[in-house]
Each structure stands twice: as structure tokens, then as C-alpha cells.
Design an enzyme around this catalytic site. Structure first.
Site, PDB file in Angstrom:
ATOM      1  N   GLY A   1      24.048  35.827  11.454  1.00 34.28           N
ATOM      2  CA  GLY A   1      24.803  35.852  10.264  1.00 34.28           C
ATOM      3  C   GLY A   1      25.130  37.273   9.992  1.00 34.28           C
ATOM      4  O   GLY A   1      24.755  38.193   8.863  1.00 34.28           O
ATOM      5  N   GLY A   2      25.962  38.043  10.801  1.00 34.66           N
ATOM      6  CA  GLY A   2      26.623  39.015  10.739  1.00 34.66           C
ATOM      7  C   GLY A   2      27.978  39.155  10.639  1.00 34.66           C
ATOM      8  O   GLY A   2      28.559  37.994  10.141  1.00 34.66           O
TER       9      GLY A   2
ATOM     10  N   CYS B   1      26.633  45.723  10.481  1.00 35.71           N
ATOM     11  CA  CYS B   1      27.333  46.681   9.765  1.00 35.71           C
ATOM     12  C   CYS B   1      27.039  46.684   8.235  1.00 35.71           C
ATOM     13  O   CYS B   1      26.863  48.085   7.893  1.00 35.71           O
ATOM     14  CB  CYS B   1      28.631  45.892   9.836  1.00 35.71           C
TER      15      CYS B   1
ATOM     16  N   GLY C   1      17.122  31.455  16.063  1.00 34.16           N
ATOM     17  CA  GLY C   1      17.851  30.337  16.530  1.00 34.16           C
ATOM     18  C   GLY C   1      17.709  30.471  18.060  1.00 34.16           C
ATOM     19  O   GLY C   1      17.986  31.165  18.628  1.00 34.16           O
TER      20      GLY C   1
ATOM     21  N   ALA D   1      26.748  34.364  17.806  1.00 32.49           N
ATOM     22  CA  ALA D   1      27.181  35.657  17.228  1.00 32.49           C
ATOM     23  C   ALA D   1      26.050  36.631  16.703  1.00 32.49           C
ATOM     24  O   ALA D   1      25.983  37.038  15.729  1.00 32.49           O
ATOM     25  CB  ALA D   1      28.129  35.475  15.992  1.00 32.49           C
TER      26      ALA D   1
ATOM     27  N   GLY E   1      23.825  42.678  18.799  1.00 33.43           N
ATOM     28  CA  GLY E   1      22.982  43.595  19.769  1.00 33.43           C
ATOM     29  C   GLY E   1      21.868  44.545  18.822  1.00 33.43           C
ATOM     30  O   GLY E   1      22.142  44.378  17.575  1.00 33.43           O
TER      31      GLY E   1
ATOM     32  N   TYR F   1      29.544  57.266  19.988  1.00 34.67           N
ATOM     33  CA  TYR F   1      29.962  57.542  18.515  1.00 34.67           C
ATOM     34  C   TYR F   1      28.827  57.478  17.546  1.00 34.67           C
ATOM     35  O   TYR F   1      28.719  58.181  16.478  1.00 34.67           O
ATOM     36  CB  TYR F   1      31.042  56.662  18.122  1.00 34.67           C
TER      37      TYR F   1
ATOM     38  N   VAL G   1      36.849  43.711  14.329  1.00 33.75           N
ATOM     39  CA  VAL G   1      37.053  42.748  15.581  1.00 33.75           C
ATOM     40  C   VAL G   1      36.412  41.318  15.433  1.00 33.75           C
ATOM     41  O   VAL G   1      37.001  40.409  15.833  1.00 33.75           O
ATOM     42  CB  VAL G   1      36.745  43.628  16.981  1.00 33.75           C
TER      43      VAL G   1
ATOM     44  N   HIS H   1      54.267  64.420   1.364  1.00 35.88           N
ATOM     45  CA  HIS H   1      54.000  65.737   1.420  1.00 35.88           C
ATOM     46  C   HIS H   1      53.338  66.216  -0.018  1.00 35.88           C
ATOM     47  O   HIS H   1      53.529  65.748  -0.892  1.00 35.88           O
ATOM     48  CB  HIS H   1      55.229  66.560   1.427  1.00 35.88           C
TER      49      HIS H   1
ATOM     50  N   GLU I   1      51.219  63.407   7.391  1.00 41.91           N
ATOM     51  CA  GLU I   1      52.654  63.531   7.595  1.00 41.91           C
ATOM     52  C   GLU I   1      52.894  64.525   8.682  1.00 41.91           C
ATOM     53  O   GLU I   1      53.869  64.540   9.534  1.00 41.91           O
ATOM     54  CB  GLU I   1      53.370  64.116   6.506  1.00 41.91           C
TER      55      GLU I   1
END
Ligand code: FAD
Ligand code: NA7
Length: 486
Positions: free
Chosen positions: A14-15, A53, A128, A156, A159, A196, A335, A462, A467
Site C-alpha cells: 500500500g505505497g 514516500c 502478503g 507493488a 524496497g 541522492y 512514476v 522576470h 527565465e
């Protein structure tokens, strides 16, 4: 007619990806159940429904990043005329921060549960596993096994952070699973790993005022544009993050005055130091082992225990996979969500739209942010050859940096284009404030086949930093100085 299966779709995990697929399927009238279970971290940290997340990833990370930015902003505010009494004593209250972050997470856990209920998705809090290709079992808190059958099954499970195989690592180290709910301030912290997650944790801890060191095994931000990655590391170093390059941890030991770390340096010599916290950010392991995939005949890639699906379909036709569990796909929340929703639409609404895994934008919140979409300079060189690509680049000065005299020497951007007639834009890279916000819209432009002439014909807003991506005109090939002239 008597239904052969209890559910049309059972989701394991359940993510981000699992919940998106489950809710979409239920909205389309499917009978859906989701199994979600969090195995506590070696330190005993556990959390609620919603996956990585929400609980130990993007959300708490962004909130701590924001806390670090606000610390910076307090000092900038003084330069802008705000009267801040006793500015030298401004400091973070870690407990207050972590409680605020955890309270927000708990509210999201609750809203997620209510949302599932409203959408009539059955939530089963159990680990599960496959009993056979259409049957899932899971042990619940009361010790009973909940067994369900399903026409389609979606894997799903995501990790969890890895630990290195060195003495004392598991006993004395923590990971991103623990940092956001740490009850004590982390203090002097060693972060092992320069991906990261390692850099972002180092960025916010340093910004919050903790002495922070990153141990780098080889390069910074593998997989990202290396020029940009090195600018990020330089910027972090300038802000006070220490980097130990070409080093590998060897031993982690609890001592009276802290956690002793031995590491092997680039000359093969053993070095040591003592830290209050050691955080491993050395990559994540896919959670396929618990699933007993062999009972369903689903094949994993032996190298990384991940699933190699085609349009999210595994080698077993009614068993699918989305999110971090997929082999060689970006490990990012949007994603997983997008792939999950599209899959449910294909399964339950006769859609034929498939997931496009290319040109997915991402941002490293480092704390001067690095946002990018498309190819790195290295990838473009490999795919198209140096003679066939043009790199436009520029350093720039964000307006809001002037009054507080913030260092702008790492505000840099680059646009990778093809050199043929169309001059298609194939990569955009931006280091600066709010890079995520800046790059998101350009990702849409790239998906719409942005060319360099179209980029140049766009009128900027600007004064913004975004920009600057439109103003860029200096090519690397010209060897002109990309530093701003004014
Ligand atoms: P997950 O969200 O991990 O969900 C899987 C769920 O399944 C978990 O709840 C797990 O406990 C459960 N589960 C596992 N096995 C079983 C089982 N057998 N039975 C039942 N349940 C099971 N992405 C971004 O896009 N932006 C970011 O800024 C960002 N920052 C991040 C920062 C950190 C520190 C981390 C760790 C990750 C970050 N990510 C970020 C990545 C993002 O969190 C993941 O890509 C995303 O959560 C993957 O979703 P998923 O559905 O594949 O798996
Ligand atoms: P990443 O992006 O896989 O980065 C892991 C980092 O840790 C990277 O710098 C590795 O160096 C380093 N590493 C890996 N193993 C070790 C050991 N044993 N000792 C020291 N350093 C090590 O993982 P993250 O945790 O940042 O991100 C998790 C996922 O999110 C990742 O898989 C991305 O796809 C997205 P290396 O460059 O390999 O030498």
C-alpha cells in the site's frame, strides 16, 4: 454467475504505486483489496499506511529540507530589514521538528485509510505472499491468516534501505527509515553513500546545524550528469558539509563517547573518527524475498531481486508489478503512481495507454536544488556522439541573492540539444532555488518535442531564475565564458 475469485484485483503493498492502482481500479468498479505491512527497521521504527514516500521518503524529506531552508531564510530576513532579536541564538529544536513532521505523516495515514474506505478498497494489514498464482495469504496482527483469491494480482512492495556487510553496521547504524522520527537530535552525523538520498539527508542535517560528513565510495550521484553532480558537492562543501572521498567503511562500534567508525581511505590506510549518528544511504533492496514468488511462477532478476515486467506485466500474464520493484525503472513516486493508474485503466476500462518511462524529471533537494529532465551530457554523448550535440550553459545570479549577499557561484544551468536542423532539446539541467518547480514545466515542453528555437522564442517571466533557461545562448563548443557579465 458465481464469481470464481473473491477480488478482481489484489494489490501487494500500500505505497505510491499500489494505492494509485487500487483506487483507480475501484473507481472503475473492480473489487479490490490491498495488503500493506511494514516490517520494523532494525532500530524498531515502523509506520502506517501509505508506503515509503509518505512515511519515510519524499514527504518527511521535503519537510526537513524546508526546515533547513527556513533557518537560512531567518538570516536572509535580517539583511532585508527584519528585526530579529538575538539572531546568533537562532537554532533548531529537533524534537519539535520531528514531532511536527510525524504529526503531518499521521494525518496523511488517516486520510489514506478513509479514502480507501470511501472508495471501497479493502485494506488488509498483513504481510502478503503467494500461496499459488491466484491466492494470497497474509498473517494479521491477531495471528490469523487472511487468505484471498484474485483474478489479477499487482506486486507493488517497493524496497527498503540496505546495510553494508561490515561489523556493527546493523546494531549501530540507522537509515532513512529512522532519521525522520529520531527522538534525539542526530548530532555529529556520518552519512555513508553519495546517491541522492545520502546527499539530501546531509543537506538538511547540515542546514539544521549538525556537523555532517558524507563518505563517498566512488562518485557523487551515479546516474546523474556528473558536471552538475560535482557542482552540487562543491556547493554543499562550501556550506560546511564534509566529504570523505574514495573511502569505504570497515567497522562501526559503539563506545562510551559515541559511535566509532573505521574506514579504509584511498591509499588503503585505515582511518577513524567518532560520530553521534551513522546513517547508511547505500541503496535500496527490493522486497521480493518475502513474497514466495516461486509459488506463482514469477521470475526475478537475480542481480537485484527486481521484476523485469513488460508494460508492468510479469512473466505470469495476470500478475503485474509497478514502482520501485521494477528492474531498471526510475525509483520515484510519480512514476509508480502513473504506471499504477494506467495499468488499472488497461485492466478495467479497456484503455490501451502504456507508461512512458522516458523524460521523467526529478530533483535533488540538496539544499540548493538540482532539477533535471532528459539526458545527461554523458548520456547524450554516448547516444548521439559529441559532434552531434550542442550544450548551452550559463551561470546566473538570482535576484533575491543580492541583498543577503548569498553565494551564487553554483547557480548554473545547461541545455542539451541535438545539432541537426530541428535542434531538439534532449536534456535540461538546473541548479538553483526551487529547481523542482522550475524544471516541472520544462519536462512538459520536452515531452511536446521542444526545440532550441522554440525555447529561445519563449518570453521569460522576470525576475525569476527559471527565465535563465530561456536566456541561455553560450555553447560549450564556443569556449565563451558562461559566467554572467554584470
Ligand atoms: P513503496 O512506497 O515503498 O510501498 C510499498 C509498500 O508495501 C510499503 O508500505 C511496504 O511496507 C509494503 N510491503 C512490502 N512488502 C509487503 C508485503 N509482502 N505485503 C504487504 N505489504 C508489503 N521519490 C520522489 O518522487 N521524490 C522524492 O523526493 C523522493 N524522495 C525520497 C526520499 C527518501 C529518503 C526515500 C527513501 C525515497 C524517496 N523517493 C522519492 C522514492 C519514493 O519514495 C519511491 O519511489 C516510492 O515510494 C515507490 O513506491 P512503491 O509503490 O513502489 O513502493
Ligand atoms: P543509490 O542512488 O543507489 O546510491 C547509493 C550510494 O551508496 C552510492 O553513492 C554508492 O556508491 C554508495 N554505496 C553503495 N554501496 C556501498 C557500500 N557498501 N559502502 C559504501 N558506499 C556504498 O541509493 P540511494 O540510497 O541514494 O537511493 C535509493 C534509490 O533511489 C536508488 O536506487 C535510485 O535509483 C533511486 P557507488 O556510486 O555505487 O560507488
Amino acid at each position: 454467475p458465481i464469481e470464481q475469485y473473491m477480488y478482481d484485483l489484489v494489490v501487494l503493498g500500500g505505497g505510491s504505486g499500489g494505492l494509485a492502482a487500487a483506487k483507480q481500479a475501484a473507481e472503475l468498479g473492480a473489487r479490490v483489496a490491498v495488503f500493506d505491512y511494514v516490517t520494523p527497521s532494525p532500530k524498531g521504527t515502523k509506520w502506517g499506511l501509505g508506503g515509503t514516500c509518505v512515511n519515510v521518503g519524499c514527504i518527511p524529506k521535503k519537510l526537513m529540507h524546508q526546515a533547513a531552508l527556513l533557518g537560512e531564510a531567518v538570516h536572509e530576513a535580517a539583511a532585508f530589514g527584519w528585526v530579529i532579536p538575538d539572531i546568533k541564538s537562532v537554532q533548531i529544536n529537533w524534537e519539535a521538528l520531528s514531532v511536527a513532521v510525524q504529526n503531518h505523516i499521521k494525518s496523511v495515514n488517516w486520510v489514506t485509510r478513509v479514502d480507501l474506505k470511501n472508495k471501497k478498497v479493502e485494506y488488509i494489514n498483513a504481510l502478503g505472499y503467494f500461496k499459488d498464482p491466484h491466492t494470497i495469504g497474509g498473517i494479521m496482527k491477531n495471528g490469523e491468516e487472511n487468505v484471498v483469491t484474485a483474478k489479477n494480482i499487482l506486486i507493488a512492495v517497493g524496497g527498503r534501505p540496505k546495510y553494508p556487510d561490515i561489523p556493527g553496521a546493523i546494531e549501530n547504524g540507522i537509515t532513512s527509515d529512522d532519521i525522520f522520527s529520531l527522538s534525539q537530535p542526530p548530532g555529529k552525523t556520518l552519512i555513508v553513500g553519495a546517491g541522492y538520498i545520502g546527499l539530501e539527508c546531509a543537506g538538511f542535517l547540515n542546514g539544521l546545524g549538525y556537523n555532517t560528513t558524507v563518505m563517498v565510495r566512488s562518485i557523487i550521484l551515479r546516474g546523474f550528469d556528473q558536471q552538475m553532480a560535482n557542482i552540487i558537492a562543491e556547493e554543499m562543501e562550501q556550506r560546511g558539509v564534509h566529504f570523505i572521498y574514495q573511502a569505504k567503511p570497515k567497522l562501526i562500534k559503539k563506545e562510551a563517547d559515541g559511535i566509532l567508525v573505521h574506514w579504509v581511505d584511498k591509499l588503503g590506510q585505515v582511518q577513524k573518527d567518532v560520530y553521534d549518528t551513522v546513517l547508511f544511504a547505500i541503496g535500496r533492496r527490493a522486497l521480493t524475498k518475502d513474497l514466495k514468488l516461486e509459488n506463482a511462477g514469477v521470475i526475478c532478476i537475480p542481480d537485484d531481486d527486481k521484476i523485469d515486467a513488460v508494460d508492468e506485466q510479469t512473466n505470469v500474464p495476470h500478475i503485474y508489478a509497478v514502482g520501485d520493484i521494477l528492474h531498471k525503472k526510475p525509483e520515484l513516486t510519480p512514476v509508480a503512481i502513473h504506471a499504477g493508474k494506467l495499468l488499472s485503466k488497461r485492466l478495467f476500462a479497456n484503455s490501451s495507454e502504456t507508461m512512458d518511462y522516458t523524460n521523467i524529471a526529478t530533483t535533488v533537494f540538496s539544499p540548493l536544488e538540482y532539477g533535471c529532465v532528459g539526458l545527461s551530457e554523458e548520456q547524450a554523448n554516448i547516444i548521439y556522439g559529441e559532434d552531434n550535440i550542442e550544450i548551452y550553459h550559463a551561470y546566473y545570479k538570482p535576484t533575491e541573492f543580492f541583498i543577503p549577499q548569498k553565494d551564487n557561484s553554483h547557480c548554473y544551468l545547461k541545455v542539451v540539444t541535438l545539432r541537426n536542423n530541428d535542434q531538439k532539446v534532449i536534456g535540461m539541467h538546473f541548479i538553483g532555488p526551487n529547481a523542482g518547480e522550475v524544471i516541472q514545466g520544462f519536462a512538459t515542453a520536452i515531452k511536446s518535442n521542444l526545440t532550441f528555437p522554440i525555447l529561445k522564442s519563449t518570453v521569460g517571466i522576470h525576475p525569476t531564475s527559471a527565465e535563465e533557461l530561456i536566456r541561455v545562448f553560450i555553447t560549450k563548443r564556443s569556449k565563451m565564458d558562461p559566467k554572467p557579465q554584470s
